[in-house]
Design a protein around this motif. Structure first.
Motif, mmCIF file in Angstrom:
data_model
loop_
_atom_site.group_PDB
_atom_site.id
_atom_site.type_symbol
_atom_site.label_atom_id
_atom_site.label_comp_id
_atom_site.label_asym_id
_atom_site.label_seq_id
_atom_site.Cartn_x
_atom_site.Cartn_y
_atom_site.Cartn_z
ATOM 1 N N UNK A 1 -5.293 -3.129 5.878
ATOM 2 C CA UNK A 1 -3.974 -3.537 5.383
ATOM 3 C C UNK A 1 -2.862 -2.919 6.218
ATOM 4 N N UNK A 2 -1.792 -3.656 6.362
ATOM 5 C CA UNK A 2 -0.605 -3.108 7.006
ATOM 6 C C UNK A 2 0.135 -2.227 6.006
ATOM 7 N N UNK A 3 1.184 -1.571 6.493
ATOM 8 C CA UNK A 3 1.964 -0.723 5.591
ATOM 9 C C UNK A 3 2.540 -1.541 4.440
ATOM 10 N N UNK A 4 2.949 -2.767 4.756
ATOM 11 C CA UNK A 4 3.457 -3.654 3.698
ATOM 12 C C UNK A 4 2.331 -4.108 2.788
ATOM 13 N N UNK A 5 1.163 -4.362 3.368
ATOM 14 C CA UNK A 5 0.048 -4.827 2.568
ATOM 15 C C UNK A 5 -0.492 -3.763 1.637
ATOM 16 N N UNK A 6 -0.408 -2.491 2.051
ATOM 17 C CA UNK A 6 -0.913 -1.413 1.201
ATOM 18 C C UNK A 6 -0.205 -1.420 -0.148
ATOM 19 N N UNK A 7 1.096 -1.634 -0.136
ATOM 20 C CA UNK A 7 1.855 -1.584 -1.388
ATOM 21 C C UNK A 7 1.860 -2.926 -2.116
ATOM 22 N N UNK B 1 -14.508 -0.551 2.395
ATOM 23 C CA UNK B 1 -14.209 0.752 2.987
ATOM 24 C C UNK B 1 -13.650 1.652 1.884
ATOM 25 N N UNK B 2 -14.549 2.297 1.160
ATOM 26 C CA UNK B 2 -14.134 3.107 0.013
ATOM 27 C C UNK B 2 -13.288 4.303 0.438
ATOM 28 N N UNK B 3 -13.626 4.893 1.579
ATOM 29 C CA UNK B 3 -12.891 6.087 2.019
ATOM 30 C C UNK B 3 -11.424 5.751 2.285
ATOM 31 N N UNK B 4 -11.191 4.677 3.009
ATOM 32 C CA UNK B 4 -9.812 4.307 3.308
ATOM 33 C C UNK B 4 -9.069 3.872 2.044
ATOM 34 N N UNK B 5 -9.793 3.208 1.150
ATOM 35 C CA UNK B 5 -9.182 2.789 -0.110
ATOM 36 C C UNK B 5 -8.711 3.994 -0.907
ATOM 37 N N UNK B 6 -9.563 4.997 -1.025
ATOM 38 C CA UNK B 6 -9.192 6.180 -1.788
ATOM 39 C C UNK B 6 -8.043 6.926 -1.115
ATOM 40 N N UNK B 7 -8.068 6.966 0.194
ATOM 41 C CA UNK B 7 -7.002 7.669 0.923
ATOM 42 C C UNK B 7 -5.650 6.999 0.683
ATOM 43 N N UNK B 8 -5.618 5.668 0.836
ATOM 44 C CA UNK B 8 -4.356 4.950 0.608
ATOM 45 C C UNK B 8 -3.943 5.007 -0.856
ATOM 46 N N UNK B 9 -4.930 5.011 -1.727
ATOM 47 C CA UNK B 9 -4.625 5.088 -3.150
ATOM 48 C C UNK B 9 -3.955 6.414 -3.495
ATOM 49 N N UNK B 10 -4.462 7.488 -2.884
ATOM 50 C CA UNK B 10 -3.865 8.797 -3.115
ATOM 51 C C UNK B 10 -2.457 8.865 -2.549
ATOM 52 N N UNK B 11 -2.236 8.258 -1.378
ATOM 53 C CA UNK B 11 -0.892 8.241 -0.800
ATOM 54 C C UNK B 11 0.077 7.478 -1.695
ATOM 55 N N UNK B 12 -0.366 6.355 -2.244
ATOM 56 C CA UNK B 12 0.483 5.584 -3.136
ATOM 57 C C UNK B 12 0.803 6.372 -4.403
ATOM 58 N N UNK B 13 -0.213 7.069 -4.934
ATOM 59 C CA UNK B 13 0.024 7.871 -6.145
ATOM 60 C C UNK B 13 0.990 9.006 -5.862
ATOM 61 N N UNK B 14 0.874 9.598 -4.677
ATOM 62 C CA UNK B 14 1.775 10.689 -4.322
ATOM 63 C C UNK B 14 3.221 10.201 -4.240
ATOM 64 N N UNK B 15 3.418 9.036 -3.634
ATOM 65 C CA UNK B 15 4.768 8.485 -3.544
ATOM 66 C C UNK B 15 5.317 8.165 -4.931
#
Length: 1565
Positions: free
Chosen positions: A600-606, A1223-1237
């Protein structure tokens, strides 16, 4: 005496428009020949006897019609008339010497002869048939003529007598005194004669009218020649002529006009429809040149098109047909690409039909021959040649094996088209190779033989161009002087850019590349073979030392050895990467080992959350490409990529890539073990790496992407086609008591949206032939009057079925009411007479499109939209096939695949749907005579095998011109209706319905008499008619002698009418018959015999399954739009309470479906519903159950509104399931970044400040909010710098915003109130937000507006200003120019651009805007005039010092100076008073520090306090600028070192100039 000959000039014109005259003029002309002078003509028509005979024939009704001759001579007469017009103005002089009218008339009276050159006739006398005596005055011949006779050279002439027959103007203009009064005497004599006449017939009356007209003209002419008769003497006439002329002075001009009009009429080109209609309309009507070519060519229309015939942009295909010599290679090429199932069943040793592989090849060869050599369409092969694509065993004829199915045939046709395209690419490749004139063993022996795909052909073309480009450039043709001049062929311009490869090939590096010891194509041959056949030549030196030998001895041009080696590697890597065989190997590797990943792109992540449909592949990782061929997932991935939400990467499996790389290294490496060999092998390994990364892998990735996309699109297109087949491959609805296949009469009803206050009930009735018989509207079915009217229609029309449709759930109420009325009628009437009419729901997708179509408007313009909708419903019940076929290209508007249909390209979808329509239409057949007369039914004709829209169109027109009815199929050929191939394709599918009792002609020899043939109403092809007749004869046990005198198909009529025909045909041993035919003539007819038997029993019998009624969910979706997905159990929906009962609540969903919430599901605590819910209240409820009862027309939902059920949510039901390759690892990483924001946003306290301009926005939201506001508007928002900061964003200009950081010194810790001290830029302090807005933001806005209103400001970009300056200086070489523009990179700044002269460059200086002044560099200027003066002083100083290199004498445009007192705003308004909403963009004012950070900048007036006057500004905000002549004091500072004090510029006060030059203000206030 008046001449009767002259008066005839106008006689024909009087009679031209009289329809009763017939050909009287021609008759008169023929008779008139008798009065020509003797000897003047040898025409036999002079004899009076012939005149009498002519008169007698006329009286007896024999009309002499010479119109045909006149039509032939029309063009010649027109040319002669043109010559006469050109000579007319020369005739006046000739008239002077010619005999006048009176002399000629005198001669006629005395001699009895007629002196005329014109075609004339004699009028018969009123009372006798005898010819008139020449001397009789009463029977004197009347000579008539017309203008057309003037140019007839065959008539007699007397000297220049012809000149007296000119227009009457010649006589009127002459001044003759000797004209006597014979004319007047003649008047009296003729009038007396008429008075003496008795009873007259019509001819005599016409003669009298003509005579009166002649006399009147003579009288007028007499007044003209004798002025005294008009009461005007001769002298008066002479004066009149002297003043006004005789009226003929400009006749020559009129003659020229006539001549010009004649020329214009003669050369006017023929009008064509291309000159009238728009090209788009011509294309829509199929009238282009390509359409005409398709109509005329004897090839099936669909085979001539490159795309679907349904497409409005269908283009002509230019492919050539295959030949017999191509079939073997084509079959070998096609069979491996047909389908994976064929590969599994036939190619594998353990396959079910492996023993029939050779028969499969033979079947494919036959199919290709029929398709591409003989050009038969798929339905023809499937229906009439199926025996040749099936396995037939003479020893076991009852067990045939279908080698190719109908889908296989269509797939074969598509793959065969690709092979045909490949042949053309091969031909183009061979032509290129021949033009190059080179000999390449590798190409001849290896590449050319292995070109098996279009990609390989393109690769080979590119490879030849790469390798022999220089030979192609240097090649020239040797021509001798007597050779023919070569024809010029227009060629495309080749790119002129030279690649790094070409540069390296022309340099010494090419020799270095040869030192690698093996040629690139030899490496490829080693790679594709099992063992190395070409070996490396060893080098004595290591690579670096070897490269040193090629270093240029010139040190200035020398390149390091490492760089030379890198360029040599590039040469070999390029040649390896462009090799067609190696590229194909890489494509094969990708096909088997490609992996697809998505990031996902930065826009796609959110944006892509767990409920988004793209979440399924958001973190896709290394999914096999082969698993994506039969799903829409990859198409969705490409759609997400187009929306910039994800990026797609295609890679090889690591082991596959390693194997490929190792194999290529082995093919390239040396087998030696020396240090030098190892060094060279390392160098070759670098080449292999570069080849893979720079060439082969990108090629593989690009091909794989397109391969997966195409396969996925084909898969979805097949799904849509299958869905269409299920809808149209059905028989018409069969009502109780009807024969299967018969068309029912239908009554269609609809209540529209079901609003009782707005919508009425529309009813239409269509009979069995599809004709609208009755339509009406009823307000409701509750009133007795309306019920009686409805039942009256039912009793009168007796429909076979009633179809119901609508746009809301209220349609179920209509259905229930109709059923109740019918049931009531059954109970009240006699059982035998009561209507037993079924009531059904019908799919309405086509009807919804039809009701708003132009077709509906043309067919039923009198009906309402709902009435047209009912027409669509009724037609669908009668034939779904007709309805879908009539849609044309609009068929893609129908949804066949709910979620993914939009991913299929329209052309591909149209092609797939068209194939289904062609299959089903040819399965059913088309009644050709009905198609000619029924425009709606005619839509089927375009899908008949061999035809298309264009050929069907011309076929209907030809049949209509013959009378609109065909008797037999032979007429298609005998009357030229179809060409040979089209007839063979279409004949078996065009039925000609015979009479109920066919009576074939008994005469065998009446071949030119069209007689009906019963076989023309069957699916039997004309080429099998003899076989059908033979079968009928054998079944009836007749001999040929028994039917010798009958029509050949007489036996067919007998077997069709035989009551025992089933048993008689079953008694025939068709298997033995088929075996005998196969052994005798090698004819395969086993399937054909079955078809013939079935058609003899039931001609064109219904072969389709029964009509499919919609199920309960389909009806619910049709009426409400709800699906299983939107109403699944567990989902939370919004409902509205409509009735509150004691134990339950009746609710309604947004879609109109009613639901129920029982008391126990209303709250967690048992309470009466009346205490919990009010009528009209909106609730949230969880779907517990969906109850559908189609027979009772009941659709309802059961819900729960308990807090515990609703609070649990339904995300687990709405959540999209991720793919297995995740890709569970990347999913969890982006999920944590979103939660942090998210936590950071939550942690940040939301400020609540009571101010109209305050919003809890971030910078992006603030800009979005201000985007629609006016310039100068402000947003105050929280700052990301902390709780003691605020941010102020104001709109400078479109898409330009300034963000100002404001420090809140005494901020409220709770964030609920604003402080009382606000500091901007560390220096400017305000007591409240309003003061900050007015004294800071709006002050800057006024400054920006003031500068933007100045004549030196130019809108647009800085480049636009540069262009303006250059153009101005180029037009005014003696002047310099400057201007201002907004700096869009730094909000709060302007750019001052200056061009000294045309040879200098544009200089750009920054201008910063603050609330109190402009700053040029660090020089403040309180107004725009001061800013201009500051620029001039600074520029003058730098010019003298050489800073700008300005030319001496350079002037500022616009008058040479900028007046200090001029107000630049339009209308002489002060900019400070103008609206801040119209200001321009301001760059950030805090880019640089203030000149005096601790003290306010002095201005023109005294400083006020905070009471509305600026503490730090130079003047009160909104005050006018200083008056003209105002002198600004400045600080007295010594001049800067380095240059002397220059004189002030013209128009600038010396003290101000000194202040500016000293960069300060002299003196105090």
């Amino acid at each position: 005496m008046s001449s009767p000959v002259r008066d005839h000039e106008h006689a024909p014109r009087e009679d031209e428009d009289d329809p009763m005259q017939g050909s009287g003029q021609e008759e008169e002309e023929e008779e008139g020949d008798a009065v020509a002078p003797a000897g003047a003509s040898d025409d036999s028509s002079e004899e009076p006897e012939e005149d009498e005979e002519e008169e007698r024939r006329i009286r007896e009704g024999f009309i002499v019609d010479e119109e045909e001759e006149e039509e032939e001579d029309e063009e010649e007469e027109r040319r002669k008339k043109h010559k006469r017009r050109k000579k007319r103005h020369h005739r006046h002089d000739e008239d002077e010497d010619a005999l006048d009218e009176e002399d000629l008339e005198l001669l006629e009276e005395n001699t009895g002869a007629s002196y005329s050159r014109r075609l004339t006739r004699i009028r018969p006398r009123r009372e006798t048939e005898s010819p008139p005596a020449p001397s009789s005055s009463k029977a004197r011949a009347v000579v008539e003529s017309s203008d057309e006779d003037l140019d007839n050279d065959d008539f007699p002439r007397v000297q220049d007598i012809h000149s007296i027959w000119d227009d009457e103007r010649a006589a009127a203009g002459r001044d003759d005194d000797d004209v006597d009064m014979d004319d007047m005497d003649n008047f009296i004599e003729y009038e007396d004669e008429e008075e003496a006449g008795g009873a007259m017939d019509e001819n005599e009356r016409e003669e009298r009218r003509r005579e009166r007209r002649r006399l009147e003209k003579a009288r007028r002419r007499a007044f003209g020649t004798r002025p005294e008769l008009a009461g005007i003497d001769q002298n008066a006439w002479e004066e009149i002529h002297e003043v006004f002329g005789d009226g003929h002075d400009y006749d020559w001009a009129l003659g020229d006009d006539e001549e010009a009009a004649f020329e214009e009429e003669r050369v006017k080109p023929e009008m064509k429809y291309q000159d009238v209609f728009e090209p788009s309309e011509i294309r829509a009507r199929l009238l282009t040149e390509d359409d005409d070519l398709i109509r005329a060519k004897d090839v099936p229309e669909r085979m001539q098109l490159a795309t679907s015939s349904l497409s409005p942009s269908a283009t002509l295909s230019l492919h050539k047909p295959l030949t017999e010599n191509d079939l073997d290679d084509a079959a070998s090429w096609v069979i491996t690409r047909l389908s994976s199932r064929k590969e599994r069943d036939f190619f594998r040793g353990d396959g079910q039909y492996h023993h029939l592989l050779s028969d499969l090849v033979q079947a494919i060869t036959c199919a290709l021959r029929y398709l591409f050599v003989q050009e038969f369409e798929v339905p023809y092969i499937w229906t009439h040649k199926r025996d040749y694509i099936s396995y037939f065993n003479p020893q076991n004829p009852r067990a045939p094996v279908e080698l190719l199915s109908l889908d296989d045939l269509w797939r074969l046709y598509a793959v065969g088209q690709k092979y045909r395209s490949l042949l053309e690419r091969r031909s183009a490749l061979d032509a290129l190779y021949t033009r190059l004139g080179v000999s390449d063993d590798y190409f001849d022996n290896e590449v050319r033989k292995r070109v098996e795909t279009a990609e390989m052909a393109a690769d080979a073309t590119e490879w030849l161009g790469l390798k022999y480009r220089e030979e192609k450039k240097n090649k020239f043709d040797v021509r001798f002087h007597d050779d023919e001049e070569p024809t010029e062929v227009r060629k495309h311009k080749m790119p002129s850019r030279v690649s790094a490869y070409e540069l390296a090939k022309k340099s010494i590096v090419a020799k270095l590349a040869e030192g690698y010891g093996i040629k690139p194509h030899e490496v490829v041959l080693n790679f594709i073979s099992d063992h190395n056949t070409h070996f490396v030549e060893e080098q004595e030196l290591n690579p670096l030392a070897y490269a040193e030998q090629f270093v240029d001895p010139d040190a200035t041009r020398a390149q390091p050895a490492e760089e030379l080696l890198a360029r040599a590697r590039m040469i070999i890597a390029t040649e390896l990467g462009k090799d067609p065989l190696l590229r194909q190997e890489m494509r094969n590797t990708f096909k088997a080992n490609a992996l697809v990943s998505v990031t996902p792109t930065e826009r796609g992540v959110s944006k892509i959350d767990e409920l988004h449909p793209y979440f399924n592949f958001k973190y896709l990782l290394n999914k096999n490409a082969s698993e994506m061929l039969q799903s829409p997932q990859f198409l969705n991935i490409l759609a997400a990529e187009a929306e910039h939400l994800v990026t797609v990467s295609i890679t090889l499996r690591p082991e596959a890539k390693a194997n490929f790389e190792r194999k290529l290294n082995d093919a390239f490496a040396s087998d030696s073990f020396s240090d030098t060999a190892r060094a060279w092998n390392e160098e070759r390994s670098r080449v292999v790496q570069e080849t893979l990364e720079e060439h082969l892998i990108p090629v593989g990735v690009k091909w794989t992407r397109e391969w997966i996309r195409e396969e996925a699109e084909d898969y979805l297109a097949r799904l849509c086609a299958q869905s269409l087949r299920e809808r149209i491959d059905v028989a018409p609805y069969t009502a109780p008591g009807m024969k299967r296949g018969d068309t029912p009469s239908v009554m269609a009803m609809s209540w529209g949206k079901g609003d009782p206050h707005k919508d009425s009930i529309a009813i239409v009735f269509i009979d069995e032939a599809g004709r609208l018989r009755e339509h009406t509207k009823l307000d409701n079915l509750v009133n007795t009057e309306n019920q009686d009217e409805f039942l009256d229609i039912i009793n009168r029309r007796r429909p076979d079925v009633i179809a119901i449709g609508g746009f809301s759930i209220a349609t179920t109420k209509l259905s229930r009411r109709v059923k109740e009325l019918l049931d009531g009628a059954k109970n009240s009437m006699d059982r035998s007479d009561a209507p037993n009419t079924p009531v059904i729901y019908v799919h309405d997708e086509v009807a919804r499109i039809y009701q708003h179509s132009e077709r509906a408007q043309e067919e039923f313009s009198a009906l309402t939209s709902i009435g047209k909708y009912c027409i669509g419903l009724a037609r669908y019940v009668q034939s779904p096939l007709n309805e879908y076929a009539a849609l044309g290209s609009d068929i893609t508007a129908i949804t066949f695949e709910d979620e993914y249909q939009q991913l299929i390209p329209k052309e591909k979808l149209l092609g797939a749907l068209e194939r289904v329509l062609v299959d089903v239409v040819n399965k059913v057949g088309v009644d050709i005579n009905r198609a000619v007369t029924d425009a709606y039914y005619q839509h089927l004709l375009r899908f008949v095998c061999g035809l298309g829209p264009r050929k069907a169109q011309v076929l209907v027109k030809k049949i209509a011109s013959m009378g609109g009815n065909l008797i037999n199929r032979d007429q298609f050929i005998k009357n030229g209706l179809l060409t040979t191939k089209i007839f063979l394709n279409a004949a078996g599918f065009l039925r000609i319905i015979q009479d109920s009792e066919p009576k074939p002609a008994k005469n065998r020899h009446g071949e030119d008499i069209d007689v009906p043939d019963p076989l023309d109403n069957t699916r039997i092809h004309p080429e099998d008619y003899e076989l059908a007749r033979k079968m009928a004869t054998d079944a009836l046990e007749l001999d040929e002698e028994d039917v010798h005198d009958e029509h050949p198909s007489h036996v067919v009529s007998l077997i069709m009418q035989d009551d025992d025909n089933v048993k008689k045909l079953d008694d025939l041993n068709l298997d033995d018959f088929a075996v005998n035919m196969f052994e005798a003539n090698n004819d395969k007819k086993r399937h054909t015999l079955n078809v013939i038997r079935a058609e003899l029993l039931d001609p064109f019998g219904e072969r389709r399954p029964d009509f499919i009624l919609p199920n309960d969910w389909e009806v619910l979706t049709m009426l409400t739009g709800e699906t299983r997905r939107t109403l699944r159990v567990g989902l939370i929906v919004s409902v509205q309470a409509i009735r509150v009962k004691e134990n339950h609540v009746i609710v309604r969903l947004d879609s109109g479906i009613e639901g129920i919430i029982h008391r126990r599901y209303l709250t967690d605590i048992d309470m009466p519903p009346q205490q919990v819910v009010k009528q009209g209240q909106t609730l949230s409820g969880v779907v517990i159950d969906v109850k559908l009862d189609l027979s009772a027309d009941q659709f309802s939902v059961e819900l729960s509104a308990r807090e515990t059920d609703v609070s649990a949510g339904d995300s687990q039901f709405r959540r999209v399931k991720p793919d297995d390759a995740w890709n569970h690892a990347q999913h969890e990483k982006d999920k944590e970044m979103q939660a942090r924001k998210k936590r950071a946003e939550v942690d940040r306290t939301r400020r609540v400040i009571k101010h109209p301009n305050f919003h809890n926005f971030n910078s992006q939201q603030a800009e979005q909010y201000l985007e629609k506001q006016q310039r100068g508007d402000v947003v105050i928002r929280p700052s990301s710098k902390g709780a003691n900061h605020l941010a102020v964003t104001w709109k400078v200009d479109d898409k330009l915003y300034q963000h100002i950081d404001v420090v809140e010194l005494n901020a409220d810790p709770s964030g609920q109130m604003a402080g009382s001290k606000f500091v901007v830029d560390g220096t400017h302090q305000f007591s409240d937000l309003d003061e900050l807005i007015v004294n800071h933001v709006q002050a800057m806005a006024r400054k920006v507006e003031e500068l933007m209103m100045h004549e030196k400001f130019k809108p647009g970009t800085e480049d636009d200003l540069h262009l303006f300056l250059r153009n101005f200086v180029a037009a005014n070489p003696s002047k310099s120019a400057y201007g201002f523009t907004l700096n869009r990179k730094r909000p709060g700044h302007f750019n001052l651009c200056y061009l000294a002269n045309k040879n200098s460059t544009v200089q750009t200086w920054p201008v910063r805007v603050t609330p109190h002044a402009y700053y040029l560099f660090e020089t403040p200027a309180p107004g725009v005039p001061e800013l201009c003066d500051a620029f001039k002083v600074r520029q003058k100083s730098m010019s003298l010092a050489g800073g700008l290199g300005a030319a001496a004498g350079g002037k500022t445009p616009y008058g040479g100076r900028t007046p200090a007192a001029r107000t630049p705003a339009p209308g002489h308004a002060t900019p400070g008073h103008m609206s801040v909403h119209q200001v321009g963009r301001t760059p950030n004012p805090y880019g640089g520090a203030s000149t005096h950070p601790s003290a306010p900048v002095p201005g023109a007036f005294a400083q006020p306090g905070y009471g509305g006057m600026s503490q730090y500004g130079g003047s009160q905000y909104g005050a006018p600028p200083p008056p003209a002549g105002f002198q600004t004091p400045g600080y007295q500072q010594p001049p800067p070192s380095g240059y002397g004090q220059p004189p002030p510029p013209p128009g600038v006060h010396p003290s101000r100039a000194a202040m500016i030059q000293g960069n300060g203000w002299p003196g105090g206030f």
